[in-house]
Motif scaffolding. Structure first.
Motif, PDB file in Angstrom:
ATOM      1  N   ALA A   3       0.836  -1.341  -0.030  1.00  0.00           N
ATOM      2  CA  ALA A   3       0.089  -0.114  -0.005  1.00  0.00           C
ATOM      3  C   ALA A   3       0.718   1.428  -0.045  1.00  0.00           C
ATOM      4  CB  ALA A   3      -0.901  -0.008   1.100  1.00  0.00           C
ATOM      5  N   GLN A   4       1.778   1.157   0.633  1.00  0.00           N
ATOM      6  CA  GLN A   4       2.907   2.404   0.871  1.00  0.00           C
ATOM      7  C   GLN A   4       3.556   2.689  -0.638  1.00  0.00           C
ATOM      8  OE1 GLN A   4       5.278   1.120   4.021  1.00  0.00           O
ATOM      9  NE2 GLN A   4       4.169   1.951   5.678  1.00  0.00           N
ATOM     10  N   GLU A   5       3.950   1.470  -1.144  1.00  0.00           N
ATOM     11  CA  GLU A   5       4.318   1.433  -2.624  1.00  0.00           C
ATOM     12  C   GLU A   5       3.342   2.445  -3.508  1.00  0.00           C
ATOM     13  OE1 GLU A   5       7.330   1.280  -3.722  1.00  0.00           O
ATOM     14  OE2 GLU A   5       8.012   1.119  -1.762  1.00  0.00           O
ATOM     15  N   ARG A   6       2.242   1.851  -3.279  1.00  0.00           N
ATOM     16  CA  ARG A   6       1.030   2.414  -4.331  1.00  0.00           C
ATOM     17  C   ARG A   6       0.941   3.797  -4.034  1.00  0.00           C
ATOM     18  NH1 ARG A   6      -1.923  -2.116  -2.442  1.00  0.00           N
ATOM     19  NH2 ARG A   6      -1.575  -3.806  -3.715  1.00  0.00           N
ATOM     20  N   LYS A   7       1.040   4.137  -2.578  1.00  0.00           N
ATOM     21  CA  LYS A   7       0.914   5.407  -2.244  1.00  0.00           C
ATOM     22  C   LYS A   7       1.800   6.427  -3.058  1.00  0.00           C
ATOM     23  CE  LYS A   7       0.090   8.529   1.730  1.00  0.00           C
ATOM     24  NZ  LYS A   7       0.269   8.542   3.278  1.00  0.00           N
ATOM     25  N   LYS A   8       2.865   6.110  -3.113  1.00  0.00           N
ATOM     26  CA  LYS A   8       3.989   6.942  -3.583  1.00  0.00           C
ATOM     27  C   LYS A   8       3.730   7.254  -5.081  1.00  0.00           C
ATOM     28  CE  LYS A   8       7.581   4.969  -0.616  1.00  0.00           C
ATOM     29  NZ  LYS A   8       8.805   4.411  -0.492  1.00  0.00           N
ATOM     30  N   MET A   9       3.034   6.158  -5.944  1.00  0.00           N
ATOM     31  CA  MET A   9       2.591   6.163  -7.211  1.00  0.00           C
ATOM     32  C   MET A   9       1.495   7.022  -7.489  1.00  0.00           C
ATOM     33  SD  MET A   9       3.910   2.096  -8.205  1.00  0.00           S
ATOM     34  CE  MET A   9       3.328   2.408  -9.860  1.00  0.00           C
ATOM     35  N   GLY A  10       0.691   7.331  -6.440  1.00  0.00           N
ATOM     36  CA  GLY A  10      -0.353   8.150  -6.413  1.00  0.00           C
ATOM     37  C   GLY A  10      -1.693   7.402  -6.343  1.00  0.00           C
ATOM     38  N   ARG A  11      -1.682   6.076  -6.170  1.00  0.00           N
ATOM     39  CA  ARG A  11      -2.843   5.173  -6.170  1.00  0.00           C
ATOM     40  C   ARG A  11      -2.980   4.693  -4.780  1.00  0.00           C
ATOM     41  NH1 ARG A  11      -6.213   2.479  -9.260  1.00  0.00           N
ATOM     42  NH2 ARG A  11      -6.801   0.135  -8.917  1.00  0.00           N
ATOM     43  N   GLY A  12      -4.321   4.581  -4.558  1.00  0.00           N
ATOM     44  CA  GLY A  12      -5.038   4.320  -3.002  1.00  0.00           C
ATOM     45  C   GLY A  12      -5.235   2.893  -3.028  1.00  0.00           C
ATOM     46  N   THR A  13      -5.209   2.226  -1.672  1.00  0.00           N
ATOM     47  CA  THR A  13      -5.443   0.905  -1.296  1.00  0.00           C
ATOM     48  C   THR A  13      -6.709   0.845  -0.540  1.00  0.00           C
ATOM     49  OG1 THR A  13      -3.040   0.427  -1.666  1.00  0.00           O
ATOM     50  CG2 THR A  13      -4.609  -1.243  -0.394  1.00  0.00           C
TER      51      THR A  13
ATOM     52  N   ARG B  66      -5.841  -7.487  20.370  1.00  0.00           N
ATOM     53  CA  ARG B  66      -5.721  -5.966  20.322  1.00  0.00           C
ATOM     54  C   ARG B  66      -4.264  -5.512  19.565  1.00  0.00           C
ATOM     55  NH1 ARG B  66      -7.961  -2.304  23.492  1.00  0.00           N
ATOM     56  NH2 ARG B  66      -9.391  -3.870  24.180  1.00  0.00           N
ATOM     57  N   THR B  67      -3.184  -6.178  19.792  1.00  0.00           N
ATOM     58  CA  THR B  67      -2.054  -5.891  19.028  1.00  0.00           C
ATOM     59  C   THR B  67      -2.133  -5.568  17.532  1.00  0.00           C
ATOM     60  OG1 THR B  67      -0.814  -6.871  21.078  1.00  0.00           O
ATOM     61  CG2 THR B  67       0.549  -6.265  18.911  1.00  0.00           C
ATOM     62  N   GLN B  68      -2.597  -6.525  17.028  1.00  0.00           N
ATOM     63  CA  GLN B  68      -2.974  -6.553  15.549  1.00  0.00           C
ATOM     64  C   GLN B  68      -3.827  -5.530  15.103  1.00  0.00           C
ATOM     65  OE1 GLN B  68      -4.291 -10.684  15.556  1.00  0.00           O
ATOM     66  NE2 GLN B  68      -2.641 -11.510  14.267  1.00  0.00           N
ATOM     67  N   GLN B  69      -4.803  -5.296  15.875  1.00  0.00           N
ATOM     68  CA  GLN B  69      -5.803  -4.203  15.692  1.00  0.00           C
ATOM     69  C   GLN B  69      -5.355  -2.795  15.694  1.00  0.00           C
ATOM     70  OE1 GLN B  69      -9.676  -4.162  17.725  1.00  0.00           O
ATOM     71  NE2 GLN B  69      -9.881  -6.411  17.731  1.00  0.00           N
ATOM     72  N   ASP B  70      -4.228  -2.701  16.696  1.00  0.00           N
ATOM     73  CA  ASP B  70      -3.501  -1.747  16.836  1.00  0.00           C
ATOM     74  C   ASP B  70      -2.669  -1.059  15.848  1.00  0.00           C
ATOM     75  OD1 ASP B  70      -4.474  -0.792  19.131  1.00  0.00           O
ATOM     76  OD2 ASP B  70      -3.072  -1.712  20.473  1.00  0.00           O
ATOM     77  N   SER B  71      -2.119  -2.260  15.045  1.00  0.00           N
ATOM     78  CA  SER B  71      -1.283  -2.028  13.750  1.00  0.00           C
ATOM     79  C   SER B  71      -1.798  -1.199  12.752  1.00  0.00           C
ATOM     80  CB  SER B  71      -0.774  -3.478  13.265  1.00  0.00           C
ATOM     81  OG  SER B  71      -1.915  -4.192  12.592  1.00  0.00           O
ATOM     82  N   PHE B  72      -3.220  -1.296  12.638  1.00  0.00           N
ATOM     83  CA  PHE B  72      -3.831  -0.617  11.425  1.00  0.00           C
ATOM     84  C   PHE B  72      -3.828   0.813  11.729  1.00  0.00           C
ATOM     85  CE2 PHE B  72      -6.450  -4.633  11.555  1.00  0.00           C
ATOM     86  CZ  PHE B  72      -6.194  -5.048  10.164  1.00  0.00           C
ATOM     87  N   LEU B  73      -3.608   1.541  12.929  1.00  0.00           N
ATOM     88  CA  LEU B  73      -4.049   2.738  13.250  1.00  0.00           C
ATOM     89  C   LEU B  73      -3.215   3.726  12.452  1.00  0.00           C
ATOM     90  CD1 LEU B  73      -4.227   2.556  17.112  1.00  0.00           C
ATOM     91  CD2 LEU B  73      -6.229   2.177  15.364  1.00  0.00           C
ATOM     92  N   PRO B  74      -1.693   3.524  12.430  1.00  0.00           N
ATOM     93  CA  PRO B  74      -0.838   4.731  11.783  1.00  0.00           C
ATOM     94  C   PRO B  74      -1.264   4.619  10.326  1.00  0.00           C
ATOM     95  CG  PRO B  74       0.568   2.736  12.686  1.00  0.00           C
ATOM     96  CD  PRO B  74      -0.827   2.565  13.220  1.00  0.00           C
ATOM     97  N   HIS B  75      -1.447   3.585   9.767  1.00  0.00           N
ATOM     98  CA  HIS B  75      -1.625   3.701   8.329  1.00  0.00           C
ATOM     99  C   HIS B  75      -3.006   4.006   7.932  1.00  0.00           C
ATOM    100  CE1 HIS B  75       1.898   0.992   8.256  1.00  0.00           C
ATOM    101  NE2 HIS B  75       1.397   0.185   9.020  1.00  0.00           N
ATOM    102  N   VAL B  76      -3.893   3.882   8.988  1.00  0.00           N
ATOM    103  CA  VAL B  76      -5.429   4.510   8.614  1.00  0.00           C
ATOM    104  C   VAL B  76      -5.390   5.915   8.562  1.00  0.00           C
ATOM    105  CG1 VAL B  76      -7.732   4.881   9.467  1.00  0.00           C
ATOM    106  CG2 VAL B  76      -6.602   2.425   9.277  1.00  0.00           C
ATOM    107  N   GLU B  77      -4.568   6.186   9.874  1.00  0.00           N
ATOM    108  CA  GLU B  77      -4.676   7.798  10.007  1.00  0.00           C
ATOM    109  C   GLU B  77      -3.660   8.696   8.800  1.00  0.00           C
ATOM    110  OE1 GLU B  77      -2.545   7.962  13.774  1.00  0.00           O
ATOM    111  OE2 GLU B  77      -4.579   8.423  14.832  1.00  0.00           O
ATOM    112  N   ASN B  78      -2.723   7.799   8.340  1.00  0.00           N
ATOM    113  CA  ASN B  78      -1.821   8.826   7.357  1.00  0.00           C
ATOM    114  C   ASN B  78      -2.306   8.506   5.879  1.00  0.00           C
ATOM    115  OD1 ASN B  78      -0.965   6.205   6.475  1.00  0.00           O
ATOM    116  ND2 ASN B  78       1.071   6.270   7.519  1.00  0.00           N
ATOM    117  N   GLY B  79      -3.608   7.714   5.808  1.00  0.00           N
ATOM    118  CA  GLY B  79      -4.087   7.512   4.584  1.00  0.00           C
ATOM    119  C   GLY B  79      -3.239   6.614   3.776  1.00  0.00           C
ATOM    120  N   THR B  80      -2.515   5.747   4.196  1.00  0.00           N
ATOM    121  CA  THR B  80      -2.015   4.862   3.298  1.00  0.00           C
ATOM    122  C   THR B  80      -3.133   3.577   2.863  1.00  0.00           C
ATOM    123  OG1 THR B  80       0.169   4.855   4.628  1.00  0.00           O
ATOM    124  CG2 THR B  80      -0.178   2.564   3.339  1.00  0.00           C
TER     125      THR B  80
END
Length: 431
Positions: free
Chosen positions: A95-105, A117-131
Motif C-alpha cells: 500500500a505504501q508503494e502504491r501511495k508513492k505512485m499516487g494510487r490508493g488501497t 488488540r495488538t494486531q488491531q493497533d497495527s492498523f492505526l498509523p496506516h489508517v491515520e496517514n491515509g496509506t
C-alpha cells in the motif's frame, strides 16, 4: 470433463451472482440509497474507513468490493482467520508503494474481530496517514470485539438480516441466470427462505443444490426438507447472540408475554444453549421480577431445575418450559430486588454501627453488666406477638427498604406491614 468438484473450474453460484453495482445490493438500502452513508460517500467521492457489522450472507464482502471499484482503489482482501502480523506487514508495504505512485488501497479485513488488540493497533498509523482505507467486516458487536482506538477512526455501519422479500429477489435472479425453473411452489419457496434464515449466500447454496433436480415434479415440503439441510440458527453461546437472546427471554417474562418467552426459550435451545444456564437465569428472575408477589415462583423454578437434572434432555426441557410459563403469567414485583439494593447501600454507609444492646444475647456476667439484652421483650409473650422494639442500630433512624406493591401475595404482606406499623406507632406513644 468438468464436474461440480473440479477445483479449477467450479465457481459457487453465490460468487457468480455477486452484485456488480451498489444498486444491485438488496436489503441494505438504508446504507446505499439517498442519504444513506454509502450513498453520500458515493456522491461526494470521499470514502472513509468503515466497519461493516451484520449477520452472515448480508453482503459485507460484496459492499467492500464495490466500494473499491467505485472509488478506483486497489482491493486488498485478507481474512483475520488466516492472516497474521507478517501478512499485514506485506499488505502495508504494498500500500505504501502504491501511495508513492499516487494510487490508493482499500484493505478489506474479513472477520476483523478475530484479530487481537495488538494486531488491531497495527492498523492505526496506516489508517491515520491515509496509506489504506480500512473496511472491516464482522458478525460480532464491534463495541465488544474491537478496541476503542480503532473504533474512533472508523465509522460503524450496521447491515440488516435479509427478509423474505429480499430473498425472493435473489431467488428470481438465480432462476433467470440458470435459465431454469426450480421445482418449488409458493409454500416451497417460503420454506426455502425460512431455511436460509436471512443469509443470501446460504440461499444461493441451496438453490444450487435444487438446480440439479428436474423442474417437475414440484417438491413437497417433506421432500424439500430431505433434499436440503436447514441452516443452523445464528447463535454463539459465548458472544453477543447469547446475551441478546437471554435478554429477550428475560424481558418477555417481565412483560408477562408467555408466548414470546417460550419462543426465545426455544430459540436458545435450538442454538445449543445449556438448559441449566437458562434454568439458573429463571431462578434469578423468580426473585428479581416476581419475588414475594408469588412466593411459589422460586419454588417452581428450583423444582424445574431439579427435574431437568434428573431427566436430562430432551424430556427435562419440558419442566423448564413449565417454569417459563409460570414466571411469565405470575404477578410481577421487583420490591424484593429494590429492598435488597437499598439495604446493601445503607449497610455500606453504616457498616460499623453495632446492633442495639437490647437485642444482643448476654451469655457472660460482663456482658450482662454492660447492659446486653437488658429490656428485651420476647415477642411471643405479648398480646399481638409483636413488641414493636427497635432493631436498627441506635445511631440510625428507622429505615424502610421493603415497600410491597398492592398486587399478588404482596397485597397481603402490605396489610401485615401496615398493621405492624400501626402497632409500633401506638406502642411508641405509650412509652
Amino acid at each position: 470433463m468438468t464436474t461440480l468438484f473440479s477445483q479449477n473450474s467450479y465457481e459457487p453460484l453465490a460468487s457468480r451472482l455477486r452484485p456488480q453495482s451498489l444498486n444491485e445490493i438488496v436489503g441494505q438500502e438504508h446504507l446505499t440509497e439517498g442519504k444513506g452513508p454509502l450513498g453520500v460517500m458515493r456522491k461526494s467521492g470521499q470514502l472513509s474507513s468503515l466497519i461493516l457489522w451484520g449477520p452472515p450472507g448480508c453482503g459485507k464482502t460484496t459492499l467492500a468490493r464495490l466500494l473499491a471499484k467505485t472509488s478506483d482503489l486497489e482491493f486488498e482482501p485478507i481474512s483475520a482467520i488466516e492472516s497474521g502480523v507478517a501478512d499485514l506487514k506485506k499488505v502495508f508495504e504494498r500500500a505504501q508503494e502504491r501511495k508513492k505512485m499516487g494510487r490508493g488501497t482499500l484493505l478489506f479485513v474479513d472477520e476483523i474481530h478475530r484479530f487481537n488488540r495488538t494486531q488491531q493497533d497495527s492498523f492505526l498509523p496506516h489508517v491515520e496517514n491515509g496509506t489504506v482505507i480500512l473496511i472491516g467486516a464482522t458478525t460480532e458487536n464491534p463495541s465488544f470485539e474491537l478496541n476503542s482506538a480503532l473504533l474512533s477512526r472508523t465509522q460503524v455501519l450496521v447491515l440488516r438480516r435479509l427478509e423474505s422479500s429480499h430473498l425472493e429477489i435473489l431467488y428470481q435472479r438465480a432462476q433467470s441466470y440458470l435459465e431454469k425453473e426450480l421445482p418449488l411452489d409458493v409454500a416451497g419457496r417460503a420454506l426455502l427462505y425460512a431455511m436460509a434464515d436471512g443469509d443470501g449466500r446460504a440461499l444461493y447454496n441451496m438453490i444450487e443444490v435444487l438446480s440439479q433436480l428436474p423442474s417437475r415434479p414440484i417438491l413437497s415440503v417433506e421432500d424439500l426438507t430431505q433434499v436440503l439441510s436447514r441452516r443452523a440458527p445464528l447463535y454463539d453461546k459465548n458472544k453477543e447472540g447469547h446475551y441478546n437472546l437471554i435478554s429477550a427471554l428475560h424481558k418477555s417474562l417481565r412483560g408477562s408475554d408467555p408466548d414470546a418467552a417460550l419462543y426465545w426459550f426455544a430459540r436458545m435451545l435450538e442454538g445449543g444453549e445449556d438448559p441449566l444456564y437458562i434454568a439458573r437465569r429463571l431462578i434469578r428472575f423468580a426473585s428479581e421480577d416476581v419475588g414475594l408477589s408469588d412466593p411459589q415462583a422460586l419454588i417452581q423454578t428450583i423444582a424445574a431445575t431439579e427435574a431437568y437434572e434428573r431427566l436430562g434432555s430432551p424430556e427435562g426441557e419440558l419442566s423448564i418450559a413449565q417454569a417459563v410459563l409460570y414466571l411469565a403469567t405470575a404477578p410481577k414485583s421487583n420490591a424484593v430486588y429494590k429492598a435488597y439494593n437499598r439495604a446493601r447501600k445503607s449497610a455500606k454507609e453504616t457498616g460499623s454501627f453495632m446492633p442495639p444492646k437490647i437485642i444482643l444475647n448476654a451469655p457472660t456476667k460482663l456482658m450482662r453488666g454492660e447492659g446486653y439484652g437488658e429490656g428485651y421483650i420476647y415477642d411471643h409473650d405479648t398480646k399481638e406477638s409483636f413488641s414493636g422494639q427497635n432493631y436498627f442500630p441506635d445511631e440510625m433512624k428507622r429505615q424502610e427498604f421493603y415497600s410491597p406493591p398492592q398486587r399478588g401475595f404482596e397485597r397481603e404482606i402490605k396489610k401485615r406491614l401496615d398493621y405492624w406499623a400501626r402497632l409500633r406507632s401506638s406502642l411508641s406513644t405509650k412509652i
